[in-house]
Every structure is written in C-alpha cells, then in structure tokens.
Scaffold this motif. Structure first.
Motif, PDB file in Angstrom:
ATOM      1  N   GLY A 114      22.841 -16.794  27.441  1.00 59.48           N
ATOM      2  CA  GLY A 114      23.546 -17.589  26.334  1.00 59.48           C
ATOM      3  C   GLY A 114      24.664 -17.928  27.023  1.00 59.48           C
ATOM      4  N   PHE A 115      25.695 -17.198  27.681  1.00 59.40           N
ATOM      5  CA  PHE A 115      26.702 -17.914  28.284  1.00 59.40           C
ATOM      6  C   PHE A 115      26.650 -18.833  29.282  1.00 59.40           C
ATOM      7  N   ARG A 116      25.664 -18.502  30.094  1.00 61.61           N
ATOM      8  CA  ARG A 116      25.477 -19.554  31.335  1.00 61.61           C
ATOM      9  C   ARG A 116      24.994 -20.711  30.619  1.00 61.61           C
ATOM     10  N   ILE A 117      24.002 -21.215  29.550  1.00 60.63           N
ATOM     11  CA  ILE A 117      23.715 -22.424  29.212  1.00 60.63           C
ATOM     12  C   ILE A 117      24.698 -23.017  28.031  1.00 60.63           C
ATOM     13  N   SER A 118      25.706 -22.155  27.530  1.00 59.51           N
ATOM     14  CA  SER A 118      26.606 -22.677  26.666  1.00 59.51           C
ATOM     15  C   SER A 118      27.522 -23.916  27.014  1.00 59.51           C
ATOM     16  N   GLY A 119      27.953 -23.629  28.625  1.00 56.48           N
ATOM     17  CA  GLY A 119      28.875 -24.618  28.909  1.00 56.48           C
ATOM     18  C   GLY A 119      28.011 -26.019  29.061  1.00 56.48           C
ATOM     19  N   PRO A 120      27.058 -26.159  29.976  1.00 57.13           N
ATOM     20  CA  PRO A 120      26.485 -27.693  29.498  1.00 57.13           C
ATOM     21  C   PRO A 120      26.027 -28.175  28.208  1.00 57.13           C
ATOM     22  N   VAL A 121      25.835 -27.282  27.291  1.00 56.93           N
ATOM     23  CA  VAL A 121      25.465 -27.591  25.886  1.00 56.93           C
ATOM     24  C   VAL A 121      26.659 -27.979  25.227  1.00 56.93           C
ATOM     25  N   LEU A 122      27.778 -27.208  25.230  1.00 52.40           N
ATOM     26  CA  LEU A 122      28.804 -27.728  24.564  1.00 52.40           C
ATOM     27  C   LEU A 122      29.626 -28.369  25.140  1.00 52.40           C
ATOM     28  N   ARG A 123      29.524 -29.006  26.276  1.00 52.67           N
ATOM     29  CA  ARG A 123      30.483 -29.856  27.080  1.00 52.67           C
ATOM     30  C   ARG A 123      30.812 -30.910  26.250  1.00 52.67           C
ATOM     31  N   ASP A 124      30.194 -31.561  25.716  1.00 56.25           N
ATOM     32  CA  ASP A 124      30.482 -32.868  24.985  1.00 56.25           C
ATOM     33  C   ASP A 124      31.018 -32.607  23.530  1.00 56.25           C
ATOM     34  N   ARG A 125      30.732 -31.330  23.194  1.00 52.54           N
ATOM     35  CA  ARG A 125      31.117 -31.203  21.671  1.00 52.54           C
ATOM     36  C   ARG A 125      32.557 -30.531  21.484  1.00 52.54           C
ATOM     37  N   ILE A 126      33.140 -29.797  22.544  1.00 52.00           N
ATOM     38  CA  ILE A 126      34.296 -29.086  22.539  1.00 52.00           C
ATOM     39  C   ILE A 126      35.122 -29.880  23.478  1.00 52.00           C
ATOM     40  N   HIS A 127      36.319 -30.413  22.875  1.00 48.95           N
ATOM     41  CA  HIS A 127      37.296 -30.995  23.910  1.00 48.95           C
ATOM     42  C   HIS A 127      38.844 -30.170  23.663  1.00 48.95           C
ATOM     43  N   LEU A 128      39.021 -29.919  24.999  1.00 51.90           N
ATOM     44  CA  LEU A 128      40.378 -29.119  25.150  1.00 51.90           C
ATOM     45  C   LEU A 128      41.364 -29.912  25.830  1.00 51.90           C
ATOM     46  N   SER A 129      42.406 -29.582  25.439  1.00 56.62           N
ATOM     47  CA  SER A 129      43.845 -30.169  25.866  1.00 56.62           C
ATOM     48  C   SER A 129      43.708 -30.244  27.411  1.00 56.62           C
ATOM     49  N   PRO A 130      44.306 -31.056  28.155  1.00 61.63           N
ATOM     50  CA  PRO A 130      44.384 -30.981  29.468  1.00 61.63           C
ATOM     51  C   PRO A 130      45.298 -29.639  29.944  1.00 61.63           C
ATOM     52  N   ARG A 131      46.305 -29.384  29.066  1.00 59.14           N
ATOM     53  CA  ARG A 131      46.985 -28.072  29.317  1.00 59.14           C
ATOM     54  C   ARG A 131      45.934 -26.674  29.066  1.00 59.14           C
ATOM     55  N   ALA A 132      45.328 -26.709  28.211  1.00 59.35           N
ATOM     56  CA  ALA A 132      44.218 -25.601  28.215  1.00 59.35           C
ATOM     57  C   ALA A 132      43.300 -25.412  29.360  1.00 59.35           C
ATOM     58  N   VAL A 133      42.860 -26.852  29.792  1.00 56.27           N
ATOM     59  CA  VAL A 133      42.053 -26.688  30.730  1.00 56.27           C
ATOM     60  C   VAL A 133      42.691 -26.129  32.182  1.00 56.27           C
ATOM     61  N   ARG A 134      44.073 -26.633  32.398  1.00 55.40           N
ATOM     62  CA  ARG A 134      44.853 -26.165  33.483  1.00 55.40           C
ATOM     63  C   ARG A 134      44.889 -24.549  33.294  1.00 55.40           C
ATOM     64  N   MET A 135      45.240 -24.087  32.084  1.00 57.77           N
ATOM     65  CA  MET A 135      45.189 -22.639  31.773  1.00 57.77           C
ATOM     66  C   MET A 135      44.096 -21.788  32.328  1.00 57.77           C
ATOM     67  N   LEU A 136      43.104 -22.594  31.873  1.00 56.98           N
ATOM     68  CA  LEU A 136      41.774 -21.650  32.061  1.00 56.98           C
ATOM     69  C   LEU A 136      41.523 -21.535  33.869  1.00 56.98           C
TER      70      LEU A 136
END
Length: 102
Positions: free
Chosen positions: A15-37
């Motif tokens: 579930g964790f592994r598949i959630s990335g490709p499934v939710l990629r277009d539905r969840i938008h993070l700010s550039p700062r959040a992406v950098r922090m991750l």
C-alpha cells in the motif's frame, strides 16, 4: 509469527509503495515541502551511517572505524570517485588497526 501478520505487513508495504504513483497527480506539495522531504531523507541516511560508524553491537566500534568513515566523508565532500572513497576509507581503517588503534 503468524502468517496473517506477515500477510498484513506485506499488504501495508504494498500500500505504501503503490500510493506514490497513484497519488502523484492528486496531491500537490509546495516546492519548499518537496525540498524538506528530500533533506529529511538525506538526514535519515546520514544518521544511520553515523550510528553504524560509531557503534558495533553493544559498544563503541573503535577509533579506526570512526576515522575511516571520517576520511570517506572528506573524500565525498571533495567529490572523489566512488572507488577512491571506498579504498581510501578501507586503507585508513586497516592502517590504523595495523598500528594498534582499535
């Protein structure tokens, strides 16, 4: 451990592994959040490496290993090739152990 627990863990991992490709277009993070991750993942790997460099089993790993990892860190910082980093760290650790530094 029961088989159903292993199956549950496998399903959770999937579930964790598949959630990335499934939710990629539905969840938008700010550039700062992406950098922090990205920085969080880097910090996690560095802390794991530091722990493995300092501890072995239940106690201190010894100064030879710590100094070998420190040499590897300097070589990484100087952007040396990977082979040079590995050989340099191993050589320093081996020479220190040969000299009696534990």
């Amino acid at each position: 451990m029961s088989w159903w627990i292993i199956g549950l863990i496998a399903l959770g991992t999937f579930g964790f592994r598949i959630s990335g490709p499934v939710l990629r277009d539905r969840i938008h993070l700010s550039p700062r959040a992406v950098r922090m991750l990205g920085l969080g993942a880097t910090a996690l790997l560095v802390s794991l490496a530091a722990t493995q460099a300092v501890y072995s089993g239940d106690g201190f790993a010894g100064w030879a290993r710590v100094l070998g990892v420190a040499v590897a860190g300097v070589l990484i910082w100087r952007r040396a090739p990977f082979v040079v980093i590995v050989v340099g760290a191993a050589t320093v650790t081996a020479l220190l152990r040969l000299a009696g530094v534990t």
